[in-house]
Motif scaffolding. Structure first.
Motif, PDB file in Angstrom:
ATOM      1  N   GLU A 205       0.918  -1.270   0.025  1.00  0.00           N
ATOM      2  CA  GLU A 205      -0.043  -0.024   0.063  1.00  0.00           C
ATOM      3  C   GLU A 205       0.647   1.150   0.026  1.00  0.00           C
ATOM      4  OE1 GLU A 205      -3.564   2.042   0.202  1.00  0.00           O
ATOM      5  OE2 GLU A 205      -3.156   0.179  -0.325  1.00  0.00           O
ATOM      6  N   LEU A 206       1.978   1.203   0.682  1.00  0.00           N
ATOM      7  CA  LEU A 206       2.809   2.422   0.853  1.00  0.00           C
ATOM      8  C   LEU A 206       3.390   2.603  -0.275  1.00  0.00           C
ATOM      9  CD1 LEU A 206       4.083   1.622   4.344  1.00  0.00           C
ATOM     10  CD2 LEU A 206       2.802   3.792   3.863  1.00  0.00           C
ATOM     11  N   ILE A 207       3.964   1.681  -1.133  1.00  0.00           N
ATOM     12  CA  ILE A 207       4.467   1.620  -2.217  1.00  0.00           C
ATOM     13  C   ILE A 207       3.690   2.091  -3.580  1.00  0.00           C
ATOM     14  CG2 ILE A 207       5.828   0.418  -4.319  1.00  0.00           C
ATOM     15  CD1 ILE A 207       7.795   1.147  -2.032  1.00  0.00           C
ATOM     16  N   ASN A 208       2.727   1.671  -3.556  1.00  0.00           N
ATOM     17  CA  ASN A 208       1.628   1.871  -4.401  1.00  0.00           C
ATOM     18  C   ASN A 208       0.911   3.377  -4.431  1.00  0.00           C
ATOM     19  OD1 ASN A 208       1.449  -0.615  -5.611  1.00  0.00           O
ATOM     20  ND2 ASN A 208      -0.274  -1.368  -4.268  1.00  0.00           N
ATOM     21  N   LEU A 209       0.945   3.928  -3.275  1.00  0.00           N
ATOM     22  CA  LEU A 209       0.127   5.240  -2.955  1.00  0.00           C
ATOM     23  C   LEU A 209       1.598   6.369  -3.017  1.00  0.00           C
ATOM     24  CD1 LEU A 209      -1.814   7.246  -2.137  1.00  0.00           C
ATOM     25  CD2 LEU A 209      -1.180   6.724   0.483  1.00  0.00           C
ATOM     26  N   ASN A 210       2.495   6.239  -2.229  1.00  0.00           N
ATOM     27  CA  ASN A 210       3.634   7.053  -1.958  1.00  0.00           C
ATOM     28  C   ASN A 210       4.579   7.146  -3.267  1.00  0.00           C
ATOM     29  OD1 ASN A 210       2.620   7.457   0.525  1.00  0.00           O
ATOM     30  ND2 ASN A 210       4.187   6.917   1.710  1.00  0.00           N
ATOM     31  N   TYR A 211       4.853   5.967  -3.665  1.00  0.00           N
ATOM     32  CA  TYR A 211       5.748   5.904  -4.925  1.00  0.00           C
ATOM     33  C   TYR A 211       4.898   5.900  -6.222  1.00  0.00           C
ATOM     34  CZ  TYR A 211       9.562   4.496  -8.217  1.00  0.00           C
ATOM     35  OH  TYR A 211      10.385   4.364  -9.038  1.00  0.00           O
ATOM     36  N   LEU A 212       4.445   4.554  -6.478  1.00  0.00           N
ATOM     37  CA  LEU A 212       4.155   4.502  -8.010  1.00  0.00           C
ATOM     38  C   LEU A 212       2.998   5.386  -8.211  1.00  0.00           C
ATOM     39  CD1 LEU A 212       3.971   0.389  -7.835  1.00  0.00           C
ATOM     40  CD2 LEU A 212       5.593   2.085  -9.080  1.00  0.00           C
ATOM     41  N   GLY A 213       2.022   5.717  -7.233  1.00  0.00           N
ATOM     42  CA  GLY A 213       0.987   6.776  -7.726  1.00  0.00           C
ATOM     43  C   GLY A 213       1.443   8.150  -8.041  1.00  0.00           C
TER      44      GLY A 213
ATOM     45  N   ALA B 170      16.979  10.040   5.992  1.00  0.00           N
ATOM     46  CA  ALA B 170      17.397   9.432   7.244  1.00  0.00           C
ATOM     47  C   ALA B 170      16.485   8.334   7.672  1.00  0.00           C
ATOM     48  CB  ALA B 170      17.718  10.484   8.386  1.00  0.00           C
ATOM     49  N   SER B 171      16.644   7.115   7.598  1.00  0.00           N
ATOM     50  CA  SER B 171      15.665   6.044   7.693  1.00  0.00           C
ATOM     51  C   SER B 171      15.631   6.085   9.277  1.00  0.00           C
ATOM     52  CB  SER B 171      15.976   4.839   7.270  1.00  0.00           C
ATOM     53  OG  SER B 171      15.997   4.911   5.960  1.00  0.00           O
ATOM     54  N   VAL B 172      14.220   5.737   9.778  1.00  0.00           N
ATOM     55  CA  VAL B 172      14.162   5.698  11.070  1.00  0.00           C
ATOM     56  C   VAL B 172      13.234   3.993  11.509  1.00  0.00           C
ATOM     57  CG1 VAL B 172      14.040   7.904  11.870  1.00  0.00           C
ATOM     58  CG2 VAL B 172      12.134   6.726  11.147  1.00  0.00           C
ATOM     59  N   PRO B 173      13.389   3.662  12.661  1.00  0.00           N
ATOM     60  CA  PRO B 173      12.581   2.312  13.049  1.00  0.00           C
ATOM     61  C   PRO B 173      11.180   2.733  13.097  1.00  0.00           C
ATOM     62  CG  PRO B 173      13.739   3.046  14.891  1.00  0.00           C
ATOM     63  CD  PRO B 173      14.278   3.814  13.712  1.00  0.00           C
ATOM     64  N   LEU B 174      10.184   1.741  12.870  1.00  0.00           N
ATOM     65  CA  LEU B 174       9.039   1.815  12.933  1.00  0.00           C
ATOM     66  C   LEU B 174       8.373   2.482  11.464  1.00  0.00           C
ATOM     67  CD1 LEU B 174       8.061   3.325  16.645  1.00  0.00           C
ATOM     68  CD2 LEU B 174       7.586   0.986  15.694  1.00  0.00           C
ATOM     69  N   SER B 175       8.850   2.973  10.690  1.00  0.00           N
ATOM     70  CA  SER B 175       8.571   3.444   9.398  1.00  0.00           C
ATOM     71  C   SER B 175       9.355   3.077   8.380  1.00  0.00           C
ATOM     72  CB  SER B 175       8.769   4.828   9.432  1.00  0.00           C
ATOM     73  OG  SER B 175       8.126   5.600  10.403  1.00  0.00           O
ATOM     74  N   SER B 176       9.671   1.734   8.282  1.00  0.00           N
ATOM     75  CA  SER B 176      10.343   1.141   7.150  1.00  0.00           C
ATOM     76  C   SER B 176       9.875   1.294   5.980  1.00  0.00           C
ATOM     77  CB  SER B 176      10.583  -0.418   7.761  1.00  0.00           C
ATOM     78  OG  SER B 176       9.458  -1.058   7.943  1.00  0.00           O
ATOM     79  N   GLY B 177       8.679   0.680   5.802  1.00  0.00           N
ATOM     80  CA  GLY B 177       7.876   0.921   4.491  1.00  0.00           C
ATOM     81  C   GLY B 177       7.678   2.427   4.127  1.00  0.00           C
TER      82      GLY B 177
ATOM     83  N   LYS C  99       9.768   6.938   0.253  1.00  0.00           N
ATOM     84  CA  LYS C  99      10.203   7.986   0.228  1.00  0.00           C
ATOM     85  C   LYS C  99      11.735   7.986  -0.703  1.00  0.00           C
ATOM     86  CE  LYS C  99       6.829  10.288   1.724  1.00  0.00           C
ATOM     87  NZ  LYS C  99       6.012  11.296   0.892  1.00  0.00           N
ATOM     88  N   HIS C 100      12.679   6.999  -0.085  1.00  0.00           N
ATOM     89  CA  HIS C 100      13.888   7.004  -0.666  1.00  0.00           C
ATOM     90  C   HIS C 100      13.650   6.496  -2.036  1.00  0.00           C
ATOM     91  CE1 HIS C 100      15.586   6.661   3.370  1.00  0.00           C
ATOM     92  NE2 HIS C 100      17.018   6.518   2.616  1.00  0.00           N
ATOM     93  N   ALA C 101      12.671   5.809  -2.403  1.00  0.00           N
ATOM     94  CA  ALA C 101      12.456   5.613  -3.948  1.00  0.00           C
ATOM     95  C   ALA C 101      12.259   6.956  -4.810  1.00  0.00           C
ATOM     96  CB  ALA C 101      11.332   4.631  -4.001  1.00  0.00           C
TER      97      ALA C 101
ATOM     98  N   PHE D 176      13.087  11.000  -8.761  1.00  0.00           N
ATOM     99  CA  PHE D 176      13.115  12.433  -9.172  1.00  0.00           C
ATOM    100  C   PHE D 176      14.651  12.999  -9.693  1.00  0.00           C
ATOM    101  CE2 PHE D 176       8.650  12.184  -7.667  1.00  0.00           C
ATOM    102  CZ  PHE D 176       8.097  12.890  -8.980  1.00  0.00           C
ATOM    103  N   ASN D 177      15.427  12.510  -8.848  1.00  0.00           N
ATOM    104  CA  ASN D 177      16.965  12.823  -9.219  1.00  0.00           C
ATOM    105  C   ASN D 177      17.308  12.537 -10.416  1.00  0.00           C
ATOM    106  OD1 ASN D 177      17.299  14.181  -6.548  1.00  0.00           O
ATOM    107  ND2 ASN D 177      18.305  12.445  -5.604  1.00  0.00           N
TER     108      ASN D 177
END
Length: 339
Positions: A158-166, A196-203, A208-210, A215-216
């Motif tokens: 869900e996170l990849i589909n929304l935050n990245y692929l969408g 800067a990655s943080v625990p509890l938010s891996s996905g 966001k790294h993607a 975009f770069n």
């Protein structure tokens, strides 16, 4: 002789004072130094953004709502997109009540970013309404608060589909129009968690790294179109509904809603800095109070040490989460100092 000695003393004093002044400025900073310089000496949003057509996704709350509100005061035509139509209509009313915009200058366009098959039609609807898209603000997204070992794979999808692929899909639909006009701005709201990655938010961090990588690379591919600019915005903790709406171990499991966010950066300040970034065509900006801003610099220049420090702080972050507290990194450091 005395005059030369005095001059040397003054020069020595300047050499000592200037670094201290810069250090004090950095300690008081709430954004990267390039952005703060643009705020002081750069072009103003009210000069650069007036009369543009701006499409804002995730406009029903938080950063998206505040961005729409501040843009409306600049005299832009707005396209407001999100899934919640009633909230979009509320944002539209707020913009109309506090600006000189007319009803026809704000288009409410419901959009589910995960439904990529609808993006082409949505883009055509905007072009039909306004004839152009000057700025696309990719703001839609959700966060996450859960441990990897306890999280269903559907949450990561869900996170990849929304935050990245969408976001990629909508950008690809809008870009041909900008390429044809040889001008436009793509603004993407990322996160310090994309640096800067943080625990509890891996996905969430992964998505966001993607975005940062995509975009770069895209900026390099479109270098032959200097009129098309990109601005990647990396906010730290901001007062919004992103924590309340965060995904947990299951896609359908809600997040606790009673988390204090009063210590975070006001949304209005974050958006003010975003508009300055857009007006000055800054490529990448970090917007956050300390200590999160300092953490981004540490990750950038001392990644091994930063990963060690994050691992140590991660224990406190996870414990805060289990205790029902906001686990954001800035809160951990504040609590650690108090403890």
């Amino acid at each position: 002789m005395m005059s030369w000695e005095l001059l040397l003393w003054l020069l020595a004093l300047c050499v000592l004072i200037l670094p201290l002044v810069q250090l004090l400025r950095f300690l008081r900073a709430d954004a990267d130094l390039t952005l703060l310089w643009a705020e002081w000496q750069g072009r103003r949003p009210e000069w650069e953004l007036t009369d543009m057509v701006v499409w804002v996704t995730g406009a029903s709350s938080g950063i998206g709502e505040e961005l729409a509100f501040q843009l409306s005061k600049l005299g832009v035509s707005l396209v407001l997109s999100a899934r919640r139509v009633q909230e979009l209509e509320r944002v539209k009313r707020r913009c109309l009540e506090n600006s000189n915009l007319k009803e026809k200058e704000i288009l409410v366009l419901p959009l589910d970013l995960t439904d990529t098959s609808s993006h082409e039609a949505a883009t055509k609807a905007v072009l039909q309404e306004f004839g152009k898209i000057d700025i696309l603000v990719n703001n839609s997204g959700r966060s996450q608060r859960s441990l990897v070992l306890e999280t269903n794979l559907d949450v990561f999808k869900e996170l990849i589909n929304l935050n990245y692929l969408g976001t990629v899909s909508l950008t690809k639909c809008v870009l041909p129009h900008m390429v044809e006009r040889k001008q436009g701005k793509i603004v993407t709201v990322n996160s310090i968690a994309g640096i800067a990655s943080v625990p509890l938010s891996s996905g969430y961090c992964a998505s966001k790294h993607a975005l940062r990588g995509f975009f770069n690379a895209l900026q390099c591919e479109l270098i032959k179109y200097p009129g098309i600019t990109f601005c990647n915005v990396y906010p730290g903790p901001v007062q919004s509904d992103i924590v309340k709406n965060a995904l947990t171990e299951e896609v359908t499991k809600p997040m606790k809603n009673d988390i204090d966010q009063s210590y975070k950066m006001p949304t209005s300040r974050c958006v003010q800095l975003m508009l300055i970034s857009m007006a000055n065509d800054l490529k990448e900006v970090w917007i956050s109070d300390h200590p999160v801003l300092l953490g981004a610099y540490v990750w950038q220049y001392m990644p091994t040490w930063a990963l060690w420090l994050t691992s140590k702080l991660g224990k406190k972050r996870i414990q805060n989460f289990k205790d029902g507290l906001d686990p954001d990194l800035s809160y951990i450091l504040q609590k650690t100092k108090k403890d």
